[in-house]
Scaffold this motif. Structure first.
Motif, PDB file in Angstrom:
ATOM      1  N   VAL A 283       0.819  -1.212   0.000  1.00 10.42           N
ATOM      2  CA  VAL A 283       0.000   0.000   0.000  1.00 10.42           C
ATOM      3  C   VAL A 283       0.855   1.264   0.000  1.00 10.42           C
ATOM      4  O   VAL A 283       0.450   2.291  -0.553  1.00 10.42           O
ATOM      5  CB  VAL A 283      -0.951  -0.010   1.224  1.00 10.42           C
ATOM      6  CG1 VAL A 283      -1.634   1.341   1.405  1.00 10.42           C
ATOM      7  CG2 VAL A 283      -1.985  -1.108   1.062  1.00 10.42           C
ATOM      8  N   ALA A 284       2.048   1.214   0.595  1.00  7.82           N
ATOM      9  CA  ALA A 284       2.859   2.427   0.754  1.00  7.82           C
ATOM     10  C   ALA A 284       3.101   3.175  -0.555  1.00  7.82           C
ATOM     11  O   ALA A 284       2.841   4.383  -0.636  1.00  7.82           O
ATOM     12  CB  ALA A 284       4.181   2.085   1.446  1.00  7.82           C
ATOM     13  N   PRO A 285       3.614   2.529  -1.613  1.00  5.65           N
ATOM     14  CA  PRO A 285       3.814   3.288  -2.853  1.00  5.65           C
ATOM     15  C   PRO A 285       2.515   3.778  -3.466  1.00  5.65           C
ATOM     16  O   PRO A 285       2.485   4.866  -4.057  1.00  5.65           O
ATOM     17  CB  PRO A 285       4.527   2.281  -3.777  1.00  5.65           C
ATOM     18  CG  PRO A 285       4.298   0.946  -3.176  1.00  5.65           C
ATOM     19  CD  PRO A 285       4.114   1.148  -1.723  1.00  5.65           C
ATOM     20  N   LEU A 286       1.424   3.005  -3.330  1.00  2.00           N
ATOM     21  CA  LEU A 286       0.130   3.471  -3.823  1.00  2.00           C
ATOM     22  C   LEU A 286      -0.330   4.706  -3.062  1.00  2.00           C
ATOM     23  O   LEU A 286      -0.831   5.677  -3.650  1.00  2.00           O
ATOM     24  CB  LEU A 286      -0.919   2.360  -3.689  1.00  2.00           C
ATOM     25  CG  LEU A 286      -0.676   1.083  -4.507  1.00  2.00           C
ATOM     26  CD1 LEU A 286      -1.735   0.046  -4.175  1.00  2.00           C
ATOM     27  CD2 LEU A 286      -0.687   1.400  -5.993  1.00  2.00           C
ATOM     28  N   ALA A 287      -0.159   4.677  -1.741  1.00  2.00           N
ATOM     29  CA  ALA A 287      -0.552   5.829  -0.929  1.00  2.00           C
ATOM     30  C   ALA A 287       0.263   7.059  -1.292  1.00  2.00           C
ATOM     31  O   ALA A 287      -0.263   8.174  -1.325  1.00  2.00           O
ATOM     32  CB  ALA A 287      -0.384   5.495   0.559  1.00  2.00           C
ATOM     33  N   GLY A 288       1.558   6.861  -1.562  1.00  2.13           N
ATOM     34  CA  GLY A 288       2.382   7.991  -1.965  1.00  2.13           C
ATOM     35  C   GLY A 288       1.863   8.641  -3.239  1.00  2.13           C
ATOM     36  O   GLY A 288       1.794   9.871  -3.358  1.00  2.13           O
ATOM     37  N   GLY A 289       1.474   7.823  -4.213  1.00  2.00           N
ATOM     38  CA  GLY A 289       0.917   8.368  -5.447  1.00  2.00           C
ATOM     39  C   GLY A 289      -0.399   9.082  -5.214  1.00  2.00           C
ATOM     40  O   GLY A 289      -0.661  10.137  -5.812  1.00  2.00           O
ATOM     41  N   PHE A 290      -1.257   8.546  -4.336  1.00  2.00           N
ATOM     42  CA  PHE A 290      -2.537   9.188  -4.040  1.00  2.00           C
ATOM     43  C   PHE A 290      -2.339  10.528  -3.342  1.00  2.00           C
ATOM     44  O   PHE A 290      -3.077  11.486  -3.598  1.00  2.00           O
ATOM     45  CB  PHE A 290      -3.403   8.266  -3.175  1.00  2.00           C
ATOM     46  CG  PHE A 290      -3.948   7.077  -3.904  1.00  2.00           C
ATOM     47  CD1 PHE A 290      -4.262   7.152  -5.249  1.00  2.00           C
ATOM     48  CD2 PHE A 290      -4.147   5.870  -3.243  1.00  2.00           C
ATOM     49  CE1 PHE A 290      -4.765   6.055  -5.939  1.00  2.00           C
ATOM     50  CE2 PHE A 290      -4.653   4.771  -3.917  1.00  2.00           C
ATOM     51  CZ  PHE A 290      -4.952   4.864  -5.272  1.00  2.00           C
ATOM     52  N   VAL A 291      -1.353  10.592  -2.426  1.00  2.00           N
ATOM     53  CA  VAL A 291      -1.088  11.856  -1.743  1.00  2.00           C
ATOM     54  C   VAL A 291      -0.615  12.908  -2.741  1.00  2.00           C
ATOM     55  O   VAL A 291      -1.049  14.068  -2.707  1.00  2.00           O
ATOM     56  CB  VAL A 291      -0.052  11.662  -0.621  1.00  2.00           C
ATOM     57  CG1 VAL A 291       0.392  13.006  -0.052  1.00  2.00           C
ATOM     58  CG2 VAL A 291      -0.622  10.792   0.492  1.00  2.00           C
ATOM     59  N   ASP A 292       0.298  12.515  -3.651  1.00  2.00           N
ATOM     60  CA  ASP A 292       0.779  13.461  -4.649  1.00  2.00           C
ATOM     61  C   ASP A 292      -0.352  13.942  -5.553  1.00  2.00           C
ATOM     62  O   ASP A 292      -0.345  15.078  -6.028  1.00  2.00           O
ATOM     63  CB  ASP A 292       1.878  12.814  -5.504  1.00  2.00           C
ATOM     64  CG  ASP A 292       3.199  12.686  -4.755  1.00  2.00           C
ATOM     65  OD1 ASP A 292       3.445  13.506  -3.863  1.00  2.00           O
ATOM     66  OD2 ASP A 292       3.963  11.758  -5.060  1.00  2.00           O
TER      67      ASP A 292
END
Length: 407
Positions: A283-292
């Motif tokens: 989930v971490a890289p997906l969450a990073g993309g969603f935050v950006d």
């Protein structure tokens, strides 16, 4: 990796305080992967005792619930270490600090392995956890050197390493502890901490001191930084609620899985349950993309919704294994999404990222430590439903802070 004389160059890349190291040397290419790996190993040290509680209790002729407070000691120690050491990232060169703290943590872990009682073990765990602040010295470095449009993704890469370490602590700790004893786990963690800590210190870029004045100026500046940054304050309280809920459940899970009144698993089998925590690394890289793309606030709201769904599933998981498995996936996804969003906000909301990051992570771990401290007695008095009640209370507190809007 630039040499100490790089500060005298006149190119923008080397003059900017947060610029990436010039060139494409092996050290530069290894920097982010090695930081993520070092973060995984050092983060594992904080949760090393949690899956080993049944073995520690057996060795010291006690009960698992009677030694459950050791998990809280580790979290309180980490919070204390963050308070005193993490702000130094704005004041001193990180290379020397990472090396020294890695050696101290390793020595404390060896002392823990040699302890003859819970008192000595608690002291060793406290020192080791206080010195295990290397991840939070390195996250601000990653954030300030990342391109603005991919900052959250770079932070997410390190956070993925952190949660991978948490999973490794439970899975490998349980397996190795069951086969060779809990003391061997502590010695192995000490060896990995030394090797990766010193390797990371070696490849870190040479930095100039950014804050002048007393060595602990960053610590003294903490109240002012929080007072002048409402966004940082909200991120701190939000993550304290989320992390407290996760911590109450995850640090007490071994008591349910290995207890006679629970599922009666061996320590090794209970440790394998930690594999569900790999959801955090996904989930971490997906969450990073969603935050950006969508912003931190929307990601945090979604994370709290996931966590709210996971608590009743955890309660049902006291009798139904499938519900427990689903809840473990959901709560890890919620925690890491919230963490990526809130930490990215904390790192970009002030001009002193290491100080702001200290406030953020101390708040989170203080919330987690307090929840863990309450979860042990709750389990002893009311069983697994008592632990779920503690987690629900922390989510309510965190959501109340999340719902407060700017004027």
């Amino acid at each position: 990796m630039p040499s100490p004389s790089a500060a005298t160059r006149t190119t923008p890349e080397t003059d900017a305080p947060g610029a990436l190291p010039a060139g494409t040397s092996a050290s530069s290419r290894l920097l982010l992967p090695l930081i993520a790996l070092c973060t995984a190993v050092t983060a594992a040290n904080i949760y090393l005792a949690a899956p080993l509680l049944p073995l520690i209790a057996q060795d010291f002729r006690s009960t698992p619930s009677a030694v459950a407070w050791l998990a809280s000691v580790a979290q309180f120690g980490y919070a204390a270490g963050l308070l005193f050491f993490a702000p130094l990232g704005d004041s001193v060169n990180r290379r020397r600090l990472v090396a020294v703290l890695s050696l101290v943590a390793a020595a404390a872990l060896v002392a823990g392995a040699a302890s003859g009682g819970t008192g000595m073990l608690a002291g060793a765990v406290l020192v080791a956890s206080a010195a295990t602040v290397v991840p939070q010295l390195l996250v601000p470095l990653v954030a300030e050197r990342a391109p603005a449009d991919r900052r959250a993704r770079h932070v997410a890469a390190v956070i993925a390493g952190l949660f991978t370490g948490v999973v490794a602590a439970r899975v490998l700790g349980g397996l190795v502890g069951q086969a060779f004893g809990w003391r061997v786990v502590f010695v192995g963690a000490a060896a990995l901490t030394v090797v990766l800590g010193l390797a990371t210190a070696y490849v870190l870029p040479v930095e100039r001191r950014r804050l002048q004045g007393p060595l602990f100026a960053g610590l003294a500046a903490l109240p002012g930084v929080l007072r002048h940054s409402p966004d940082l304050w909200r991120a701190c309280v939000r993550q304290a609620g989320m992390y407290g809920a996760w911590s109450a459940l995850w640090t007490s899970l071994a008591l349910l899985l290995a207890g006679d009144d629970g599922y009666g698993m061996t320590t090794a089998a209970a440790g394998l349950f930690g594999l569900f925590g790999l959801a955090a690394s996904v989930v971490a890289p997906l969450a990073g993309g969603f935050v950006d793309r969508f912003g931190a606030a929307r990601v945090v709201r979604s994370a709290y919704l996931l966590a709210a769904v996971s608590v009743p599933l955890f309660w049902l998981g006291g009798q139904v294994m499938a519900a427990l498995c689903a809840a473990a996936v959901l709560v890890h996804a919620a925690l890491v999404a919230s963490h990526v969003a809130n930490q990215t906000l904390a790192l970009t909301t002030t001009s002193a990222p290491a100080t702001a990051n200290t406030a953020y992570v101390v708040a989170g771990f203080a919330g987690g430590a307090l929840a863990s401290a309450l979860a042990g007695p709750a389990f002893g008095h009311w069983g697994w439903p008592g632990v779920c009640a503690v987690a629900a209370a922390w989510l309510v507190l965190g959501w109340a802070a999340t719902a407060v809007r700017k004027r």
